[in-house]
Design a protein around this motif. Structure first.
Motif, PDB file in Angstrom:
ATOM      1  N   ASP A  57      -8.518   5.466   5.879  1.00 14.57           N
ATOM      2  CA  ASP A  57      -8.667   5.464   4.421  1.00 14.57           C
ATOM      3  C   ASP A  57      -8.666   4.059   3.845  1.00 14.57           C
ATOM      4  O   ASP A  57      -9.223   3.830   2.768  1.00 14.57           O
ATOM      5  CB  ASP A  57      -7.543   6.285   3.786  1.00 14.57           C
ATOM      6  CG  ASP A  57      -7.735   6.443   2.288  1.00 14.57           C
ATOM      7  OD1 ASP A  57      -8.816   6.963   1.887  1.00 14.57           O
ATOM      8  OD2 ASP A  57      -6.849   6.032   1.512  1.00 14.57           O
ATOM      9  N   ASN A  77      -1.929   1.761  -5.218  1.00 15.22           N
ATOM     10  CA  ASN A  77      -3.274   2.135  -4.795  1.00 15.22           C
ATOM     11  C   ASN A  77      -4.075   0.872  -4.541  1.00 15.22           C
ATOM     12  O   ASN A  77      -4.183   0.008  -5.423  1.00 15.22           O
ATOM     13  CB  ASN A  77      -3.940   2.998  -5.872  1.00 15.22           C
ATOM     14  CG  ASN A  77      -5.360   3.375  -5.502  1.00 15.22           C
ATOM     15  OD1 ASN A  77      -6.298   2.617  -5.743  1.00 15.22           O
ATOM     16  ND2 ASN A  77      -5.524   4.541  -4.906  1.00 15.22           N
ATOM     17  N   ARG A  94     -14.668   0.619  -2.368  1.00 18.26           N
ATOM     18  CA  ARG A  94     -14.701   0.854  -3.814  1.00 18.26           C
ATOM     19  C   ARG A  94     -14.240  -0.344  -4.638  1.00 18.26           C
ATOM     20  O   ARG A  94     -14.172  -0.252  -5.863  1.00 18.26           O
ATOM     21  CB  ARG A  94     -13.852   2.082  -4.141  1.00 18.26           C
ATOM     22  CG  ARG A  94     -14.363   3.376  -3.493  1.00 18.26           C
ATOM     23  CD  ARG A  94     -13.719   4.604  -4.082  1.00 18.26           C
ATOM     24  NE  ARG A  94     -12.316   4.739  -3.695  1.00 18.26           N
ATOM     25  CZ  ARG A  94     -11.891   5.369  -2.602  1.00 18.26           C
ATOM     26  NH1 ARG A  94     -12.770   5.899  -1.767  1.00 18.26           N
ATOM     27  NH2 ARG A  94     -10.606   5.452  -2.324  1.00 18.26           N
ATOM     28  N   CYS A  95     -13.927  -1.463  -3.954  1.00 16.60           N
ATOM     29  CA  CYS A  95     -13.487  -2.631  -4.733  1.00 16.60           C
ATOM     30  C   CYS A  95     -14.170  -3.921  -4.292  1.00 16.60           C
ATOM     31  O   CYS A  95     -13.669  -5.015  -4.536  1.00 16.60           O
ATOM     32  CB  CYS A  95     -11.971  -2.784  -4.666  1.00 16.60           C
ATOM     33  SG  CYS A  95     -11.283  -2.961  -3.011  1.00 16.60           S
ATOM     34  N   THR A 101      -7.378   0.236  -4.079  1.00 13.78           N
ATOM     35  CA  THR A 101      -8.580   0.040  -4.879  1.00 13.78           C
ATOM     36  C   THR A 101      -8.242  -0.386  -6.301  1.00 13.78           C
ATOM     37  O   THR A 101      -8.769  -1.386  -6.821  1.00 13.78           O
ATOM     38  CB  THR A 101      -9.422   1.324  -4.911  1.00 13.78           C
ATOM     39  OG1 THR A 101      -9.808   1.675  -3.579  1.00 13.78           O
ATOM     40  CG2 THR A 101     -10.680   1.123  -5.755  1.00 13.78           C
ATOM     41  N   ASN A 115     -12.167   3.070   3.479  1.00 15.41           N
ATOM     42  CA  ASN A 115     -12.807   3.778   2.370  1.00 15.41           C
ATOM     43  C   ASN A 115     -12.398   3.202   1.020  1.00 15.41           C
ATOM     44  O   ASN A 115     -13.228   3.075   0.105  1.00 15.41           O
ATOM     45  CB  ASN A 115     -12.453   5.267   2.433  1.00 15.41           C
ATOM     46  CG  ASN A 115     -12.974   5.923   3.701  1.00 15.41           C
ATOM     47  OD1 ASN A 115     -14.026   5.542   4.214  1.00 15.41           O
ATOM     48  ND2 ASN A 115     -12.237   6.891   4.227  1.00 15.41           N
ATOM     49  N   GLN A 116     -11.111   2.837   0.887  1.00 16.66           N
ATOM     50  CA  GLN A 116     -10.674   2.224  -0.363  1.00 16.66           C
ATOM     51  C   GLN A 116     -11.316   0.853  -0.567  1.00 16.66           C
ATOM     52  O   GLN A 116     -11.632   0.467  -1.700  1.00 16.66           O
ATOM     53  CB  GLN A 116      -9.151   2.089  -0.375  1.00 16.66           C
ATOM     54  CG  GLN A 116      -8.408   3.418  -0.484  1.00 16.66           C
ATOM     55  CD  GLN A 116      -6.956   3.226  -0.868  1.00 16.66           C
ATOM     56  OE1 GLN A 116      -6.646   2.665  -1.918  1.00 16.66           O
ATOM     57  NE2 GLN A 116      -6.060   3.689  -0.003  1.00 16.66           N
ATOM     58  N   TYR A 118       0.806  -1.217   0.000  1.00 19.12           N
ATOM     59  CA  TYR A 118       0.000   0.000   0.000  1.00 19.12           C
ATOM     60  C   TYR A 118       0.845   1.276   0.000  1.00 19.12           C
ATOM     61  O   TYR A 118       0.331   2.368  -0.254  1.00 19.12           O
ATOM     62  CB  TYR A 118      -0.985   0.011   1.177  1.00 19.12           C
ATOM     63  CG  TYR A 118      -0.362   0.118   2.548  1.00 19.12           C
ATOM     64  CD1 TYR A 118       0.106   1.337   3.032  1.00 19.12           C
ATOM     65  CD2 TYR A 118      -0.273  -0.989   3.379  1.00 19.12           C
ATOM     66  CE1 TYR A 118       0.668   1.444   4.291  1.00 19.12           C
ATOM     67  CE2 TYR A 118       0.288  -0.895   4.642  1.00 19.12           C
ATOM     68  CZ  TYR A 118       0.753   0.325   5.094  1.00 19.12           C
ATOM     69  OH  TYR A 118       1.311   0.431   6.340  1.00 19.12           O
TER      70      TYR A 118
END
Length: 331
Positions: free
Chosen positions: A221, A193, A228-229, A195, A224-225, A189
């Motif tokens: 974060d 990125n 999105r995946c 995601t 949050n990432q 990480y």
């Protein structure tokens, strides 16, 4: 006996000599050979844990040792038995008294250090993945903090359950640790990125919808990432907030993708589900005994050096599991 005593929240524990504990009715006294170090130790000392003991107290949640004496109503045959136990506090000491019903025999061939490294981290991952998130064979599990104490165990437990594992860790050394413990794919990480890389892995290997389960002891974060995946119907396990940042969950994304966010607090889960607790611990011990799960102790500290272990947790330099040797003959 010698013990590390927390005398004020927010201040490092100090070594003290205190009276040896005595076994009351239904109790045993254990000579502690090793005590596992957990991120929760830093929280309870700082006064930020979910359940706070009265000051002063001895921190330490998971112990391994030998039964030294028993109280009224306990079969004396257990004296001399190698056992492990999870406790509310009292682990960073030479001895502890606790209810006899809390002790678990250590399987043959398992060292005290491995037993002390096993209970909370593997228990957290096994119960969270199998019983809370209902991970099924063939699913894709994304494990964050995969080189840390619980992250490593999540990788192993997910593989035992038949899942495909994508792991995240910070830096080449930590990524290699995750890989050695069975991760199918590893993301650094610090340079990638999360995601985008997870989506790319999923696309290339036929998991076009995304990951099915996220195991997150980091928060911030990273959480949050993850949102999105994930695939529709995914389950996100909230294990902790090692980043120090508690994420604010956008409910609209949960709604649109039918995502479930599942909190998991191991100690409370065991108390609330005693039958599952018995079955799950039996499964864990079986997997430990046959070698499907292999505790990884990265560092050992003496009882005098407990604060160094806490520092390694706080600055996130720790990898795998750390253990404190509570007696000079502990190995």
């Amino acid at each position: 006996m010698r013990a590390m005593m927390c005398e004020k929240f927010g201040v490092a524990p100090v070594m003290r000599t205190v009276d040896d504990p005595q076994a009351g009715p239904g109790q045993v006294v254990i000579d502690i050979y090793a005590c596992g170090v957990n991120f929760a130790d830093t929280l309870i000392i700082a006064g930020k844990y979910q359940q706070q003991p009265d000051i002063p107290f001895i921190p330490g949640f998971e112990i391994a040792g030998v039964v030294a004496s028993v109280g009224e109503g306990v079969d004396a045959a257990v004296i001399g038995q190698r056992v492990m136990a999870m406790v509310a506090n009292g682990g960073f000491a030479e001895k502890i008294a606790l209810d006899a019903g809390r002790i678990i025999p250590i399987p043959d061939g398992v060292a005290f250090t491995d037993a002390a490294a096993f209970q909370i981290t593997y228990g957290t991952s096994w119960f969270a993945l199998k019983y809370r998130a209902n991970v099924r064979a063939g699913e894709v599990v994304l494990v964050h903090g995969a080189a840390g104490g619980v992250g490593v165990t999540a990788v192993e437990c997910a593989k035992v359950l038949g899942a495909n594992v994508i792991a995240t860790a910070g830096g080449p050394e930590k990524c290699e640790i995750a890989r050695q413990h069975g991760a199918d794919f590893v993301i650094d990480y610090k340079t990638e990125n999360i995601t985008d890389t997870v989506k790319d892995i999923c696309q290339r290997h036929g998991w076009k919808a995304g990951v099915n389960v996220v195991y997150d002891p980091v928060g911030g974060d990273v959480f949050n990432q993850s949102l999105r995946c994930v695939a529709p119907g995914a389950r996100l396990l909230v294990i902790g907030f090692a980043s120090g940042d508690v994420p604010q969950i956008p409910a609209n994304i949960l709604l649109v993708k039918n995502i479930a966010v599942l909190g998991f607090y191991f100690g409370a889960y065991l108390d609330q589900n005693p039958e599952i607790a018995r079955d799950g611990m039996s499964e864990l011990l079986h997997n430990l005994a046959v070698g499907h799960l292999t505790p990884s102790v990265s560092r050992q500290f003496s009882l005098d050096d407990v604060s160094q272990a806490f520092s390694a947790l706080r600055d996130r330099s720790a990898t795998s599991k750390m253990v404190v040797l509570c007696r000079e003959d502990a190995q």
